[in-house]
Design an enzyme around this catalytic site. Structure first.
Site, PDB file in Angstrom:
ATOM      1  N   SER A 124       0.926  -1.350   0.124  1.00  0.00           N
ATOM      2  CA  SER A 124      -0.042   0.096  -0.013  1.00  0.00           C
ATOM      3  C   SER A 124       0.925   1.250   0.020  1.00  0.00           C
ATOM      4  CB  SER A 124      -0.853  -0.066   1.234  1.00  0.00           C
ATOM      5  OG  SER A 124      -1.412   1.204   1.471  1.00  0.00           O
ATOM      6  N   TYR A 137      -2.744  -1.196   9.991  1.00  0.00           N
ATOM      7  CA  TYR A 137      -2.614  -1.373   8.513  1.00  0.00           C
ATOM      8  C   TYR A 137      -1.402  -1.043   7.803  1.00  0.00           C
ATOM      9  CZ  TYR A 137      -4.251  -1.193   3.350  1.00  0.00           C
ATOM     10  OH  TYR A 137      -4.260  -1.249   2.089  1.00  0.00           O
TER      11      TYR A 137
HETATM   12  N1  LIG Z   1      -8.029   0.271  -3.243  1.00  0.00           N
HETATM   13  C1  LIG Z   1      -6.878   0.902  -2.903  1.00  0.00           C
HETATM   14  O1  LIG Z   1      -6.981   2.087  -3.340  1.00  0.00           O
HETATM   15  C2  LIG Z   1      -5.904   0.251  -2.184  1.00  0.00           C
HETATM   16  C3  LIG Z   1      -4.863   1.128  -1.825  1.00  0.00           C
HETATM   17  C4  LIG Z   1      -3.655   0.314  -1.237  1.00  0.00           C
HETATM   18  C5  LIG Z   1      -3.762  -0.919  -1.116  1.00  0.00           C
HETATM   19  N2  LIG Z   1      -4.724  -1.753  -1.571  1.00  0.00           N
HETATM   20  C6  LIG Z   1      -4.587  -2.984  -1.125  1.00  0.00           C
HETATM   21  O2  LIG Z   1      -4.875  -3.866  -2.382  1.00  0.00           O
HETATM   22  C7  LIG Z   1      -5.186  -5.075  -2.259  1.00  0.00           C
HETATM   23  C8  LIG Z   1      -6.706  -5.401  -2.787  1.00  0.00           C
HETATM   24  O3  LIG Z   1      -7.736  -4.056  -2.285  1.00  0.00           O
HETATM   25  P1  LIG Z   1      -9.107  -3.886  -2.752  1.00  0.00           P
HETATM   26  O4  LIG Z   1      -9.139  -2.238  -2.803  1.00  0.00           O
HETATM   27  O5  LIG Z   1      -9.210  -4.754  -4.182  1.00  0.00           O
HETATM   28  O6  LIG Z   1     -10.191  -4.405  -1.683  1.00  0.00           O
HETATM   29  P2  LIG Z   1     -11.388  -5.367  -2.051  1.00  0.00           P
HETATM   30  O7  LIG Z   1     -12.152  -5.246  -0.652  1.00  0.00           O
HETATM   31  O8  LIG Z   1     -12.332  -4.964  -2.969  1.00  0.00           O
HETATM   32  O9  LIG Z   1     -10.800  -6.667  -2.289  1.00  0.00           O
HETATM   33  C9  LIG Z   1     -10.147  -7.414  -1.040  1.00  0.00           C
HETATM   34  C10 LIG Z   1     -10.390  -8.911  -1.395  1.00  0.00           C
HETATM   35  O10 LIG Z   1      -9.741  -9.676  -0.310  1.00  0.00           O
HETATM   36  C11 LIG Z   1     -10.517 -10.707  -0.177  1.00  0.00           C
HETATM   37  N3  LIG Z   1     -10.209 -11.252   1.370  1.00  0.00           N
HETATM   38  C12 LIG Z   1     -10.130 -10.321   2.643  1.00  0.00           C
HETATM   39  N4  LIG Z   1      -9.646 -10.648   3.498  1.00  0.00           N
HETATM   40  C13 LIG Z   1      -9.375 -12.060   3.111  1.00  0.00           C
HETATM   41  C14 LIG Z   1      -8.975 -13.297   3.926  1.00  0.00           C
HETATM   42  N5  LIG Z   1      -8.815 -13.292   5.153  1.00  0.00           N
HETATM   43  N6  LIG Z   1      -8.485 -14.391   3.004  1.00  0.00           N
HETATM   44  C15 LIG Z   1      -8.965 -14.313   1.634  1.00  0.00           C
HETATM   45  N7  LIG Z   1      -9.231 -13.212   1.114  1.00  0.00           N
HETATM   46  C16 LIG Z   1      -9.576 -12.250   1.676  1.00  0.00           C
HETATM   47  C17 LIG Z   1     -11.859 -10.007   0.261  1.00  0.00           C
HETATM   48  O11 LIG Z   1     -12.859 -10.915   0.205  1.00  0.00           O
HETATM   49  C18 LIG Z   1     -11.761  -9.216  -1.151  1.00  0.00           C
HETATM   50  O12 LIG Z   1     -12.333 -10.019  -2.175  1.00  0.00           O
HETATM   51  C19 LIG Z   1      -5.483  -5.102  -0.684  1.00  0.00           C
HETATM   52  O13 LIG Z   1      -4.427  -5.759  -0.202  1.00  0.00           O
HETATM   53  C20 LIG Z   1      -5.435  -3.849  -0.109  1.00  0.00           C
HETATM   54  O14 LIG Z   1      -5.072  -3.472   1.185  1.00  0.00           O
HETATM   55  C21 LIG Z   1      -5.681  -1.085  -2.101  1.00  0.00           C
END
Ligand SMILES: NC(=O)c1ccc[n+]([C@@H]2O[C@H](COP(=O)([O-])OP(=O)(O)OC[C@H]3O[C@@H](n4cnc5c(N)ncnc54)[C@H](O)[C@@H]3O)[C@@H](O)[C@H]2O)c1
Length: 234
Positions: A124, A137
């Site tokens: 992130s 986080y």
């Molecule tokens: N969206 C952003 O701006 C952003 C920014 C920085 C980092 N991230 C990171 O990117 C990654 C994806 O995030 P996103 O925005 O697509 O979120 P999202 O919530 O749309 O998707 C996350 C997915 O992870 C799955 N998940 C959560 N906990 C789990 C577990 N214990 N076991 C298996 N699956 C699990 C959820 O079911 C979901 O399908 C994450 O690691 C998040 O921290 C996202």
């Protein structure tokens, strides 16, 4: 044909990565608490090693050895540090950091046997900038960046590269939930004005970076943290 596993492949960034790798000709399985309905792997909690091992056994059965792993499963949290319970701290560390530990350890034997592998960890941009009320986080994602660097040195001699992609401000259900709860300091629209490329990121932007990092031609790139954030963090 190479087989890729994408954790968190049921939503947002992970889903876009799974779709992109599939389009690029890899066999892809998603490991997720809520997996897409492909029947390739059962619902899996990446924090639970027995579930991870069982899901990987099912994937290997159908698709063969797994030589590409993208760790995108993640969960966020938003709480003033003084109010943060140890249980909430632990859960966020468990999903975002320990989940990576389990999935890497469980897939690594296939990569070592093949003498070839690609690991990409989705961390992130908050690990670069810090983020108030998200200490757990940010700590977990910073650790993922550190793990990436150390593991890259250990696995380089075995033909396995390890890199991290820290996304920043990507339009997914996670970001929309945070906006709804007023946790991102204003609206997405307001943030766009502060983003050098003047748009919100798309899950496909992260998928494009991953597609490159898992490719054959990225074999000399390892231990790197490749920010994909529209210039918000440099
Ligand atoms: N969206 C952003 O701006 C952003 C920014 C920085 C980092 N991230 C990171 O990117 C990654 C994806 O995030 P996103 O925005 O697509 O979120 P999202 O919530 O749309 O998707 C996350 C997915 O992870 C799955 N998940 C959560 N906990 C789990 C577990 N214990 N076991 C298996 N699956 C699990 C959820 O079911 C979901 O399908 C994450 O690691 C998040 O921290 C996202």
């Amino acid at each position: 044909m190479r087989t890729a596993v994408v954790t968190g492949g049921g939503s947002g960034i992970g889903l876009a990565i799974a779709e992109r790798l599939s389009k690029d000709g890899y066999q892809v399985a998603a490991l997720d608490l809520n997996p897409p309905d492909t029947g390739l792997a059962p619902a899996t909690d990446v924090c639970d090693r027995a579930q991870v091992d069982a899901a990987l056994a099912a994937v290997r059965d159908r698709l063969g050895p797994v030589t590409i792993l993208v760790n995108a499963a993640g969960t966020d949290g938003f709480r003033r540090f003084t109010d943060l319970t140890f249980a909430a701290w632990q859960r966020v560390i468990d999903v975002n950091l320990n989940g990576v530990f389990h999935c890497v350890q469980a897939t690594l034997p296939d990569m070592l046997d093949a003498g070839w592998g690609r690991i990409v960890n989705i961390s992130s941009s908050s690990a670069q900038s810090g983020q108030p009320f998200m200490t757990h986080y940010v700590a977990a994602k910073s650790a993922v960046n550190g793990l990436t660097k150390a593991l890259a040195l250990e696995l380089g001699p075995h033909g396995v590269t390890v890199n991290a992609v820290p996304p920043g401000f990507i339009d997914t259900p996670m970001l929309r939930r945070a906006e709804e709860r007023d946790q991102i300091g204003g609206t997405i629209e307001k943030h766009i004005q502060r983003t050098p490329v003047r748009r919100v990121g798309r899950p496909e932007d992260i998928a494009a970076a991953c597609a490159f990092l898992v490719s054959e031609e990225a074999g000399y790139i390892t231990g790197q943290i490749l920010g994909v954030n529209g210039g918000r963090n440099t």
